[in-house]
Motif scaffolding. Structure first.
Motif, PDB file in Angstrom:
ATOM      1  N   LYS A 108       0.744  -1.305   0.100  1.00  8.71           N
ATOM      2  CA  LYS A 108       0.013   0.275  -0.122  1.00  8.71           C
ATOM      3  C   LYS A 108       1.020   1.337   0.148  1.00  8.71           C
ATOM      4  CE  LYS A 108      -0.466   0.672   4.928  1.00  8.71           C
ATOM      5  NZ  LYS A 108      -1.400   0.736   6.261  1.00  8.71           N
ATOM      6  N   MET A 109       0.084   2.302  -0.260  1.00  4.58           N
ATOM      7  CA  MET A 109       0.833   3.598   0.038  1.00  4.58           C
ATOM      8  C   MET A 109       0.338   4.395   1.178  1.00  4.58           C
ATOM      9  SD  MET A 109       0.888   7.029  -2.492  1.00  4.58           S
ATOM     10  CE  MET A 109       2.235   6.309  -3.486  1.00  4.58           C
ATOM     11  N   ASP A 110       1.365   4.764   2.140  1.00  2.45           N
ATOM     12  CA  ASP A 110       0.828   5.294   3.382  1.00  2.45           C
ATOM     13  C   ASP A 110       0.375   6.823   3.238  1.00  2.45           C
ATOM     14  OD1 ASP A 110       3.140   6.698   3.198  1.00  2.45           O
ATOM     15  OD2 ASP A 110       4.127   5.605   4.922  1.00  2.45           O
ATOM     16  N   LYS A 111      -0.067   7.459   4.324  1.00  2.00           N
ATOM     17  CA  LYS A 111      -0.505   8.724   4.236  1.00  2.00           C
ATOM     18  C   LYS A 111       0.770   9.741   3.798  1.00  2.00           C
ATOM     19  CE  LYS A 111      -4.626   8.225   6.923  1.00  2.00           C
ATOM     20  NZ  LYS A 111      -5.125   8.418   8.291  1.00  2.00           N
ATOM     21  N   THR A 112       1.834   9.386   4.183  1.00  2.00           N
ATOM     22  CA  THR A 112       3.145  10.220   3.661  1.00  2.00           C
ATOM     23  C   THR A 112       3.688  10.125   2.304  1.00  2.00           C
ATOM     24  OG1 THR A 112       4.663   8.633   4.670  1.00  2.00           O
ATOM     25  CG2 THR A 112       3.717  10.096   6.350  1.00  2.00           C
ATOM     26  N   GLY A 113       2.839   9.316   1.572  1.00  4.14           N
ATOM     27  CA  GLY A 113       3.281   8.863   0.131  1.00  4.14           C
ATOM     28  C   GLY A 113       4.425   7.971   0.182  1.00  4.14           C
ATOM     29  N   HIS A 114       4.670   7.022   1.042  1.00 10.38           N
ATOM     30  CA  HIS A 114       5.718   6.010   0.738  1.00 10.38           C
ATOM     31  C   HIS A 114       5.099   4.713   0.718  1.00 10.38           C
ATOM     32  CE1 HIS A 114       7.967   8.876   3.408  1.00 10.38           C
ATOM     33  NE2 HIS A 114       8.628   8.943   2.226  1.00 10.38           N
ATOM     34  N   TRP A 115       5.576   3.755  -0.296  1.00 14.27           N
ATOM     35  CA  TRP A 115       5.120   2.441  -0.416  1.00 14.27           C
ATOM     36  C   TRP A 115       5.525   1.445   0.442  1.00 14.27           C
ATOM     37  CZ3 TRP A 115       1.505   0.746  -4.239  1.00 14.27           C
ATOM     38  CH2 TRP A 115       1.120   1.663  -5.286  1.00 14.27           C
ATOM     39  N   VAL A 116       4.781   1.143   1.137  1.00 15.19           N
ATOM     40  CA  VAL A 116       5.089   0.048   2.111  1.00 15.19           C
ATOM     41  C   VAL A 116       4.119  -1.350   1.951  1.00 15.19           C
ATOM     42  CG1 VAL A 116       5.539   1.932   3.902  1.00 15.19           C
ATOM     43  CG2 VAL A 116       3.185   0.751   3.912  1.00 15.19           C
ATOM     44  N   PHE A 117       4.984  -2.448   2.632  1.00 15.15           N
ATOM     45  CA  PHE A 117       4.327  -3.623   2.588  1.00 15.15           C
ATOM     46  C   PHE A 117       4.549  -4.380   3.974  1.00 15.15           C
ATOM     47  CE2 PHE A 117       8.619  -4.447   1.100  1.00 15.15           C
ATOM     48  CZ  PHE A 117       9.087  -5.556   1.944  1.00 15.15           C
ATOM     49  N   GLY A 118       3.480  -5.261   4.064  1.00 14.12           N
ATOM     50  CA  GLY A 118       3.501  -6.241   5.537  1.00 14.12           C
ATOM     51  C   GLY A 118       3.312  -5.625   6.678  1.00 14.12           C
ATOM     52  N   ALA A 119       3.188  -6.322   7.720  1.00 17.02           N
ATOM     53  CA  ALA A 119       2.477  -5.906   9.028  1.00 17.02           C
ATOM     54  C   ALA A 119       3.612  -4.867   9.503  1.00 17.02           C
ATOM     55  CB  ALA A 119       2.375  -7.092   9.835  1.00 17.02           C
ATOM     56  N   ASP A 120       4.830  -5.030   9.321  1.00 16.77           N
ATOM     57  CA  ASP A 120       5.766  -3.918   9.925  1.00 16.77           C
ATOM     58  C   ASP A 120       6.101  -2.992   8.822  1.00 16.77           C
ATOM     59  OD1 ASP A 120       6.497  -5.958  11.880  1.00 16.77           O
ATOM     60  OD2 ASP A 120       8.037  -7.049  10.635  1.00 16.77           O
ATOM     61  N   GLN A 121       5.205  -2.781   7.882  1.00 22.48           N
ATOM     62  CA  GLN A 121       5.167  -1.694   6.969  1.00 22.48           C
ATOM     63  C   GLN A 121       6.615  -1.214   6.497  1.00 22.48           C
ATOM     64  OE1 GLN A 121       1.805   0.605   6.829  1.00 22.48           O
ATOM     65  NE2 GLN A 121       1.768  -1.689   6.879  1.00 22.48           N
ATOM     66  N   THR A 122       7.332  -2.354   6.060  1.00 21.12           N
ATOM     67  CA  THR A 122       8.869  -2.161   5.614  1.00 21.12           C
ATOM     68  C   THR A 122       8.596  -1.341   4.178  1.00 21.12           C
ATOM     69  OG1 THR A 122       9.202  -4.184   6.414  1.00 21.12           O
ATOM     70  CG2 THR A 122      10.664  -3.357   4.357  1.00 21.12           C
ATOM     71  N   GLU A 123       9.457  -0.292   4.019  1.00 19.04           N
ATOM     72  CA  GLU A 123       9.252   0.618   2.892  1.00 19.04           C
ATOM     73  C   GLU A 123       9.967  -0.063   1.591  1.00 19.04           C
ATOM     74  OE1 GLU A 123      10.903   5.114   1.467  1.00 19.04           O
ATOM     75  OE2 GLU A 123      10.754   4.595   3.739  1.00 19.04           O
ATOM     76  N   GLY A 163      -5.100  19.159   3.311  1.00 17.07           N
ATOM     77  CA  GLY A 163      -3.721  19.254   3.006  1.00 17.07           C
ATOM     78  C   GLY A 163      -3.265  18.372   1.743  1.00 17.07           C
ATOM     79  N   ARG A 164      -1.748  18.189   1.768  1.00 20.29           N
ATOM     80  CA  ARG A 164      -1.401  17.395   0.478  1.00 20.29           C
ATOM     81  C   ARG A 164      -1.968  15.888   0.529  1.00 20.29           C
ATOM     82  NH1 ARG A 164       4.825  17.880  -1.165  1.00 20.29           N
ATOM     83  NH2 ARG A 164       4.159  20.131  -1.636  1.00 20.29           N
ATOM     84  N   ILE A 165      -2.483  15.323  -0.526  1.00 17.67           N
ATOM     85  CA  ILE A 165      -2.857  14.141  -0.480  1.00 17.67           C
ATOM     86  C   ILE A 165      -2.347  13.380  -1.770  1.00 17.67           C
ATOM     87  CG2 ILE A 165      -4.957  12.577  -0.957  1.00 17.67           C
ATOM     88  CD1 ILE A 165      -5.308  14.285   1.415  1.00 17.67           C
TER      89      ILE A 165
END
Length: 214
Positions: A39-54, A174-176
């Protein structure tokens, strides 16, 4: 690069059925699985997994053109209360009343499966799903690009993409940030990606380091 076949082809529908189905994704998104979640988080970074690895900024991902699904999901306070998804070759599923506690009732969702084909995450299988306007728009654009590619060159229906982003300014929030799937190459379903396939020119700030859970 480790030995890696992108996607097996056994038991898949015809490319003609695929083209028709992917074009129906546009109608689904306008009207409204399992495994590792990308997924893409609210800060605009692509992350994956339960640990939100970038995700590595220069990584390349293969999108399975036969994996597109659509349906409905019901969210509670950060948890999924119900989900009904079917392949885009089938009509949207019937739904009953939304589960108790669903904040927005049933929401239209579309998704697809991806596989990383470069970098330290090569071989990682994940699923990207979207209910947001920006996410559904990005998947719709990708689905239509695949449909056009299949009509033009059915031997190479798999897009290799770099995960990018766009943004706009919302007057209240704000920025989306919104996702972008930038296609770098088209390959066969059973192709083993090589170094040239995984190469992509991606801008990476010098002071940017990959975030990962300890």
């Amino acid at each position: 690069m480790s030995n890696l076949t992108v996607f097996g082809g056994a038991g898949l529908p015809s490319v003609g059925d695929l083209t028709s189905a992917l074009r129906r994704v546009e109608v689904t998104t306008q009207t409204g699985g399992g495994g590792i979640i990308l997924k893409m988080d609210k800060t605009g970074h692509w992350v994956f997994g339960a640990d939100q690895t970038e995700v590595e900024p220069d990584s390349v991902w293969a999108v399975n053109p036969f994996s597109f699904v659509h349906g409905y999901i019901a969210w509670g306070d950060g948890d999924v209360l119900g989900e009904q998804m079917v392949p885009v070759t089938e009509p949207l599923p019937e739904t009953g009343p939304a589960p108790d506690g669903a904040k927005k009732g049933w929401e239209v969702q579309i998704g697809a499966s991806v596989k990383c084909v470069s970098g330290e995450d090569a071989g990682l299988d994940a699923r990207y799903s979207a209910t947001s306007v920006g996410g559904k728009k990005a998947l719709t654009a990708l689905g239509l690009a695949i449909a056009a590619q299949v009509e033009k060159d059915p031997a190479n229906p798999v897009p290799l993409v770099v995960l990018k982003k766009e943004h706009y300014q919302h007057k209240s929030y704000g920025r989306i940030f919104t996702p972008v799937f930038e296609v770098t190459k088209w390959v066969p379903m059973d192709k083993e990606p090589g170094p040239d396939d995984a190469a992509a020119e991606v801008e990476q700030p010098a002071d940017r380091r990959r975030r990962r859970a300890a």
